[in-house]
Design a protein around this motif. Structure first.
Motif, PDB file in Angstrom:
ATOM      1  N   SER A  85       0.827  -1.208   0.000  1.00  0.00           N
ATOM      2  CA  SER A  85       0.000   0.000   0.000  1.00  0.00           C
ATOM      3  C   SER A  85       0.864   1.262   0.000  1.00  0.00           C
ATOM      4  O   SER A  85       0.509   2.265  -0.620  1.00  0.00           O
ATOM      5  CB  SER A  85      -0.938   0.005   1.210  1.00  0.00           C
ATOM      6  N   ASP A  86       2.012   1.219   0.681  1.00  0.00           N
ATOM      7  CA  ASP A  86       2.927   2.365   0.674  1.00  0.00           C
ATOM      8  C   ASP A  86       3.514   2.589  -0.718  1.00  0.00           C
ATOM      9  O   ASP A  86       3.628   3.731  -1.176  1.00  0.00           O
ATOM     10  CB  ASP A  86       4.071   2.162   1.681  1.00  0.00           C
ATOM     11  N   LYS A  88       2.134   1.743  -3.528  1.00  0.00           N
ATOM     12  CA  LYS A  88       1.042   2.239  -4.362  1.00  0.00           C
ATOM     13  C   LYS A  88       0.811   3.729  -4.122  1.00  0.00           C
ATOM     14  O   LYS A  88       0.634   4.497  -5.070  1.00  0.00           O
ATOM     15  CB  LYS A  88      -0.237   1.448  -4.061  1.00  0.00           C
ATOM     16  N   ASN A  89       0.866   4.157  -2.868  1.00  0.00           N
ATOM     17  CA  ASN A  89       0.664   5.573  -2.530  1.00  0.00           C
ATOM     18  C   ASN A  89       1.789   6.426  -3.103  1.00  0.00           C
ATOM     19  O   ASN A  89       1.552   7.529  -3.623  1.00  0.00           O
ATOM     20  CB  ASN A  89       0.570   5.767  -1.028  1.00  0.00           C
ATOM     21  N   SER A  92       1.396   6.600  -6.892  1.00  0.00           N
ATOM     22  CA  SER A  92       0.263   7.483  -7.199  1.00  0.00           C
ATOM     23  C   SER A  92       0.648   8.949  -7.050  1.00  0.00           C
ATOM     24  O   SER A  92       0.308   9.793  -7.881  1.00  0.00           O
ATOM     25  CB  SER A  92      -0.918   7.134  -6.313  1.00  0.00           C
ATOM     26  N   ALA A  93       1.358   9.272  -5.975  1.00  0.00           N
ATOM     27  CA  ALA A  93       1.785  10.645  -5.734  1.00  0.00           C
ATOM     28  C   ALA A  93       2.732  11.118  -6.807  1.00  0.00           C
ATOM     29  O   ALA A  93       2.656  12.269  -7.271  1.00  0.00           O
ATOM     30  CB  ALA A  93       2.436  10.752  -4.353  1.00  0.00           C
TER      31      ALA A  93
END
Length: 97
Positions: A85-86, A88-89, A92-93
Motif C-alpha cells: 500500500s505504501d 502504491k501511494n 500514485s503521488a
C-alpha cells in the motif's frame, strides 16, 4: 572460487518452491509453535521469500520474536520492506505531480 576448486565441486541449483508447499509448511510450523498468523502475514512471508523456504522460516522467526502476531504489517516492519500500500501511494503521488 578458483577454477581448480570449481572443477572438483558439484553445484546444485534448486528451483523455487511452489506457494502451495510454502503455505503448507508455514501452517505446519505456526501450528506446532503456537504462532498466531493471519492470512496477510502468511502471504507477505511467501511473497518476500521468493520461494526460498529457509528465507521464509527466517522471516517467520524474526517476526515472531519482534511481535506477538504475524500480520502483513508486522512482517514488512520486521524485514524493512515497504508495504504494498505504501508503494502504491508513492507511485500514485509521483504520477499525479
Amino acid at each position: 572460487i578458483t577454477m581448480a576448486l570449481q572443477s572438483r565441486c558439484t553445484r546444485f541449483r534448486f528451483a523455487p518452491l511452489s506457494t502451495e508447499k510454502i503455505s503448507a509448511m508455514l501452517m505446519r510450523v505456526s501450528s506446532a509453535e503456537n504462532v498466531q498468523m493471519d492470512e496477510g502475514g502468511r502471504k507477505a512471508i511467501m511473497r518476500l521469500s521468493n520461494g526460498d523456504m529457509r528465507s521464509c522460516l527466517n522471516i517467520l522467526q524474526s517476526t515472531v520474536m519482534a511481535y506477538t502476531n504475524v500480520t502483513e504489517e508486522n512482517v514488512h516492519l520486521c524485514t524493512g520492506k515497504p508495504l504494498p500500500s505504501d508503494i502504491k501511494n508513492i507511485a500514485s503521488a509521483l504520477l499525479n505531480m
